[in-house]
Design an enzyme around this catalytic site. Sequence first.
Site, short mmCIF file in Angstrom:
data_model
loop_
_atom_site.label_atom_id
_atom_site.label_comp_id
_atom_site.label_asym_id
_atom_site.label_seq_id
_atom_site.Cartn_x
_atom_site.Cartn_y
_atom_site.Cartn_z
N LYS A 127 0.83 -1.21 0.00
CA LYS A 127 0.00 0.00 0.00
C LYS A 127 0.87 1.26 0.00
O LYS A 127 0.49 2.29 -0.56
CB LYS A 127 -0.91 -0.01 1.23
CG LYS A 127 -1.91 1.13 1.24
CD LYS A 127 -2.86 1.02 2.40
CE LYS A 127 -3.87 2.16 2.36
NZ LYS A 127 -4.77 2.13 3.52
N ASN A 251 1.33 4.08 11.52
CA ASN A 251 0.94 3.43 10.27
C ASN A 251 1.46 4.28 9.11
O ASN A 251 1.30 5.50 9.12
CB ASN A 251 -0.59 3.32 10.15
CG ASN A 251 -1.19 2.47 11.25
OD1 ASN A 251 -0.47 1.91 12.07
ND2 ASN A 251 -2.50 2.34 11.26
N LYS A 396 -7.46 5.12 3.92
CA LYS A 396 -7.90 3.73 3.85
C LYS A 396 -8.69 3.44 2.58
O LYS A 396 -8.80 2.30 2.15
CB LYS A 396 -8.78 3.37 5.07
CG LYS A 396 -8.14 3.61 6.43
CD LYS A 396 -6.99 2.65 6.68
CE LYS A 396 -6.38 2.85 8.07
NZ LYS A 396 -5.13 2.08 8.23
#
EC number: 2.7.7.9
Length: 508
Positions: A127, A251, A396
Amino acid sequence: MSRFVQDLSKAMSQDGASQFQEVIRQELELSVKKELEKILTTASSHEFEHTKKDLDGFRKLFHRFLQEKGPSVDWGKIQRPPEDSIQPYEKIKARGLPDNISSVLNKLVVVKLNGGLGTSMGCKGPKSLIGVRNENTFLDLTVQQIEHLNKTYNTDVPLVLMNSFNTDEDTKKILQKYNHCRVKIYTFNQSRYPRINKESLLPVAKDVSYSGENTEAWYPPGHGDIYASFYNSGLLDTFIGEGKEYIFVSNIDNLGATVDLYILNHLMNPPNGKRCEFVMEVTNKTRADVKGGTLTQYEGKLRLVEIAQVPKAHVDEFKSVSKFKIFNTNNLWISLAAVKRLQEQNAIDMEIIVNAKTLDGGLNVIQLETAVGAAIKSFENSLGINVPRSRFLPVKTTSDLLLVMSNLYSLNAGSLTMSEKREFPTVPLVKLGSSFTKVQDYLRRFESIPDMLELDHLTVSGDVTFGKNVSLKGTVIIIANHGDRIDIPPGAVLENKIVSGNLRILDH
């Protein structure tokens, strides 16, 4: 007398049942041990050592899983944290910065959690390699931020990526492009644990390979694995040897998680002279965050409580914005020496998250995971800091991506900040429909990113495309019904509008 006999026989039958369950548990542990030993025999000589560490770690987690029953928290013991255990960021910031910022920064290591794939946004590979702003990826922005720090303060803050076996190879290929940047980059891998059959509770994997039928047999066991993996990688000792004292963990898809000098100064120079071993950044809940983990006081210590741990009867209470006002951003500042001490004492305690999955072939499996923030209760002198919402900017979905690509934010040295031209500090609520889920489809539907400086709420559903230089203000709802298509024309200004029906713009 008969009542006493009844009670005694009931107690004996309960005792017998628990003895029976204990025998079953022991048999199951033995079966799993044998299966894991079989898997280990298939490891090559260079894989053997780290595979053994992974499987040993899994066995410990599996043992705990078999011992635990029901919700892991007693709701009656949950209390609001004491006032002084969660400090407002403004108070931390008001202390100012020391003259020797560089010496404080040189005690820091930045760790980004980089184990996730971009599959939820329709992308293959890590990602962190998805382009988010001016063709910069999450990883590009992270490197730019830390390089800017190192150049500005003449420091040596390293970047560490915790990869998973899903992301390691692709990430390492891309790292060479940063060879000339003023950032030392290190990587280590999360453990690789075997998924277990939901019925038999035995590992699905038959050997160590990660191909063919075995592709779905393994998983990375959540970011709580960072403590063991970081320790096992040797990097923990390396950094302690270099005089580093804290890691800042976040993150990689949280674009608000930049190094904050005020928080770092608070850690290094605490006002009461007592160092914190663990700081969790929390922020105020909105209706969109009701499922987020919250900090509570539990048996005299700060404890992170996740929704999965809450007894069903209390879930609505847990979601209450008035009772539990904050949630965990997963921006964490942790003492390296404390991680070493607790890891060597086997004293890091994290609740087990049981994640049920269905494999492509239809087999139901479970994977046992842990979360990095759950370890807060194992550390001494832990603290929550209530930070501005701007430090929590996760991407996200493509709805999040639209926000960070827009003129709501300006980009400087890898950091995104809210545009001064926006009159309110809040972020608009954006909901893009299923036609926008994949990044490729999303990009195709916008000729350019709309002006969103005055937007409050955007909902888009169905086959919708946007021309160049569109401006969205207030509340805008665009719904193309099944079989219809809506093309928002170039230069359109939509303010407090609902658009529905069919609107086609064709090239002449």
